[in-house]
Design a protein around this motif. Structure first.
Motif, PDB file in Angstrom:
ATOM      1  N   LYS A  19      68.195  -2.021  89.666  1.00 13.34           N
ATOM      2  CA  LYS A  19      68.126  -0.728  90.349  1.00 13.34           C
ATOM      3  C   LYS A  19      68.411  -0.919  91.835  1.00 13.34           C
ATOM      4  CE  LYS A  19      64.990   1.798  87.269  1.00 13.34           C
ATOM      5  NZ  LYS A  19      65.135   0.923  86.122  1.00 13.34           N
ATOM      6  N   LYS A  26      68.603   4.482  87.962  1.00 15.45           N
ATOM      7  CA  LYS A  26      69.292   3.258  88.358  1.00 15.45           C
ATOM      8  C   LYS A  26      69.551   3.202  89.859  1.00 15.45           C
ATOM      9  CE  LYS A  26      71.855   2.468  84.027  1.00 15.45           C
ATOM     10  NZ  LYS A  26      73.222   2.433  83.433  1.00 15.45           N
ATOM     11  N   ASN A  49      63.172   6.636  79.451  1.00 17.14           N
ATOM     12  CA  ASN A  49      64.033   5.851  80.337  1.00 17.14           C
ATOM     13  C   ASN A  49      65.415   5.656  79.747  1.00 17.14           C
ATOM     14  OD1 ASN A  49      62.148   5.492  82.427  1.00 17.14           O
ATOM     15  ND2 ASN A  49      61.191   3.773  81.351  1.00 17.14           N
ATOM     16  N   GLU A  50      65.490   5.576  78.438  1.00 15.12           N
ATOM     17  CA  GLU A  50      66.797   5.438  77.775  1.00 15.12           C
ATOM     18  C   GLU A  50      67.651   6.679  78.025  1.00 15.12           C
ATOM     19  OE1 GLU A  50      68.500   5.379  73.192  1.00 15.12           O
ATOM     20  OE2 GLU A  50      66.471   4.659  73.584  1.00 15.12           O
ATOM     21  N   ASP A  86      68.899   6.605  81.711  1.00 13.83           N
ATOM     22  CA  ASP A  86      69.974   5.643  81.927  1.00 13.83           C
ATOM     23  C   ASP A  86      71.288   6.118  81.331  1.00 13.83           C
ATOM     24  OD1 ASP A  86      68.208   4.012  83.245  1.00 13.83           O
ATOM     25  OD2 ASP A  86      67.832   2.683  81.540  1.00 13.83           O
ATOM     26  N   GLN A  87      71.185   6.824  80.230  1.00 15.92           N
ATOM     27  CA  GLN A  87      72.393   7.285  79.548  1.00 15.92           C
ATOM     28  C   GLN A  87      73.042   8.460  80.256  1.00 15.92           C
ATOM     29  OE1 GLN A  87      72.069   9.279  75.613  1.00 15.92           O
ATOM     30  NE2 GLN A  87      73.556   7.771  74.878  1.00 15.92           N
ATOM     31  N   HIS A 147      73.563   8.388  86.405  1.00 21.43           N
ATOM     32  CA  HIS A 147      73.937   7.122  87.034  1.00 21.43           C
ATOM     33  C   HIS A 147      73.331   6.982  88.420  1.00 21.43           C
ATOM     34  CE1 HIS A 147      76.224   3.756  88.548  1.00 21.43           C
ATOM     35  NE2 HIS A 147      76.708   4.498  89.526  1.00 21.43           N
TER      36      HIS A 147
END
Length: 632
Positions: A533, A400, A211-212, A215-216, A219
């Motif tokens: 989200k 997100k 998940n990191e 997210d990085q 978008h």
């Protein structure tokens, strides 16, 4: 030109995403961090020759880097040579011994399939989007296309071209190059590719970092025309051939389509059947311990249609095997017949589940030489895929921002009647009737009403509504619904219904009026169910599946949504729908009835040398900042 800043921001409409999702993060955003990644759909990437092929009886040969898909000149003059460069081995998916083709790279591979003065406009796909980016001053390295060989199944895409490794590197390169995450824009089969990538990524990244990483690097995800439960036209292409308007016979089209392992990627399947998707690689040292278990809910066996409007396939099985079957037509019974009477053919019906699990193919295996190949690919590349069985419904991606966008309210095929034609393969099946969904009912090609469970809305001419709208299940229990005209409007016809109750597995049909001859866009929005989200579903009336990526309405809405995302003073989770005024000079026009420019609040008459009619002289009177502040 006074609206130059406006034009520069408008690329946000189509391609670009930025770091940060809420208004607090948006205050720190820098336009230089914008980036976007495009994943095209089926048959939407150019294929080029990677070998030398001498075509007898034709002055046109194939040399390395010559266009194969789509070169209509060579298709018309040397169709047999052209087919050699297109066909793949039915089992191992290797190239023809005389010719091999590979996908083009970069943006040029997805803009026009067949560039030219006559054929170019007909084969244009992403060209208009790219022209907008160039016109609006967007840097070349801010937009990345990821073409792929759309003839291959997902596992072979990775095995032969390491496509998903390269896609992961594309996201990481965009992040390092631009300094922020990307917006993913996928169309049609491109959504299936992206779904497989997200599952493949779980096996490449440590679970706690998955998940990191998302997210990085990502978008927002815009899923356009996604066949989330498959598409019925896949059946037509598999059994009788679908030419897509090309100057080839249906038999030739079927022969070509069925040589591709991707031919099964968009098969219709049941919304009630899933597999046990365990990340075996993390726990078994990379050794596969068996296929995923395929299981269905009780609802599958209570329903006759697997969540679809009707039985997808009704087919006559000939009384004798081989190619001596004769074309007949009989009334279609409501249920499968269990045997033959007096040597007459029997009529069988198949639901989406029976298609996806191979039951249909096994039933006609003895009557069609192509079915053994299809069964082999179904078992190897889909039901037995160690990463994901694509013929299962998918949940909301853990991103997100997810926007699901599709066309609706068009006449769409949802079922077929097939019969033996009496001709040899590949023309051994004929379509005797077609079932369409339209305006809340099911009608056959002959005009008769058909029993079933039609939805209140129909699909986009290619993908049925129940498949497109599956993403409504990604919305939470409370949904805000807004319906507004697609064209510029003053807000008088905007209808809003807040906190509508929504239950998983049930469609949301707004109780809103429609005026005749008005095309609407209906927004379903949820930003509360998942903290941090956002999920939205956009339905565009009469938007065609293949042309939706060229829709100016879609581009306008994407632009406004991303403009809201980057603005530090954004006050709402989604863009307001209160009104839609002109945002570009092209949106202004001359109102002959009132002898002035339409939308005088936004547009004014301003002649510039070279204008040839009054409409061209109608231009925006305000800057982008003044106009866009209305939509925060």
């Amino acid at each position: 030109m006074p609206n130059k800043p406006l034009l520069c921001f408008s690329v946000l409409l189509a391609f670009l995403a930025v770091a940060g999702g809420d208004s607090g993060e948006a205050a720190e955003l820098d336009y230089s961090k914008l980036s976007g990644i495009i994943i095209p759909g089926f048959a939407s990437t150019q294929l080029r020759a990677w070998s030398i092929l001498d075509c007898p009886y034709s002055p046109l040969d194939f040399n390395p880097l010559d266009l194969v898909w789509l070169d209509t000149t060579k298709l018309l003059s040397a169709v047999n040579c052209w087919l050699k460069c297109m066909l793949l081995d039915p089992y191992n998916q290797t190239d023809h011994p005389d010719c091999k083709s590979r996908p083009d790279s970069g943006l040029s591979g997805i803009t026009e399939l067949d560039p030219g003065y006559i054929t170019g406009p007909l084969s244009s796909i992403w060209k208009e989007w790219i022209k907008w980016c160039i016109e609006f001053g967007i840097e070349a390295n801010a937009i990345m296309a990821v073409p792929y060989d759309w003839r291959l199944s997902p596992s072979i895409l990775e095995e032969r071209d390491i496509y998903f490794h390269k896609l992961k590197l594309t996201f990481e390169t965009a992040f390092k190059l631009r300094g922020g995450p990307s917006l993913v824009f996928a169309h049609s089969l491109g959504n299936n590719v992206f779904r497989y990538f997200l599952e493949w990524l779980k096996l490449e990244i440590a679970p706690k970092h998955y998940n990191e990483w998302l997210d990085q690097h990502i978008h927002a995800y815009f899923a356009v025309g996604a066949p989330l439960l498959g598409a019925t036209e896949t059946i037509e292409a598999t059994l009788s051939g679908f030419t897509f308007g090309l100057p080839v016979s249906e038999g030739t089209a079927r022969l070509m389509f069925n040589s591709f392992s991707s031919s099964l990627w968009m098969l219709p399947f049941s919304k009630y059947c899933r597999t046990n998707n365990k990340y075996w690689k993390h726990f078994s040292g990379g050794r596969q311990v068996g296929n995923h278990t395929y299981h269905c809910d009780e609802e599958e066996f209570k329903s006759n249609f697997s969540g679809w409007p009707t039985k997808i396939i009704n087919i006559e099985i000939p009384s004798s095997r081989g190619f001596d079957a004769y074309p007949t037509f009989s009334e279609i019974p409501g249920t499968n017949l269990s045997g033959m009477e007096c040597g007459l053919p029997i009529q069988l019906s198949f639901s989406a589940r029976e298609i996806a699990d191979g039951s249909f193919f096994k039933a006609i295996e003895d009557y069609d030489p192509d079915i053994k190949r299809l069964l082999y690919q179904l078992e190897k590349s889909y039901l037995g895929d160690p990463v994901l069985n694509p013929l299962t419904p998918w949940d909301r991606p853990p991103l997100k921002n997810v926007f699901c966008i599709y066309g609706s309210n068009s006449k769409t095929k949802v079922g077929y009647y097939f019969a033996p034609s009496g001709k040899p393969y590949p023309d051994n099946w004929i379509i005797t009737d077609v079932v369409y969904e339209y305006e809340g009912s099911l009608v056959s090609r002959s005009g008769n009403l058909v029993e079933g469970n039609p939805g209140a809305i129909s699909g986009d001419e290619t993908v049925p509504y129940n498949s497109l709208s599956w993403c409504k299940n990604w919305l939470g229990p409370k949904v805000n619904i807004t319906r507004a005209p697609q064209s510029e409007h003053d807000g008088s016809d905007v209808q809003i219904d807040l906190n509508v109750e929504h239950h998983y597995g049930e469609d949301i049909v707004p109780n809103m009026t429609r005026f005749p001859r008005v095309k609407y866009i209906t927004y379903y929005e949820d930003s509360e169910s998942l903290p941090g989200k956002r999920t939205a579903v956009w339905e565009l009336d009469k938007a065609n599946h293949r042309n939706i990526v060229r829709s100016s309405v879609l581009m306008r809405e994407l632009w406004l949504e991303m403009w809201r995302d980057i603005h530090p003073e954004a006050r709402s989770e989604f863009v307001t729908k209160a009104k839609r005024g002109p945002l570009r000079n092209e949106d202004c026009y001359w109102d002959y009835g009132k002898a002035r420019c339409a939308w005088p609040e936004y547009c004014e008459y301003r002649y510039v040398f070279g204008d040839v009619h009054l409409g061209q002289s109608c231009r925006l009177k305000y800057t982008s900042a003044d106009l866009l502040l209305h939509y925060l």
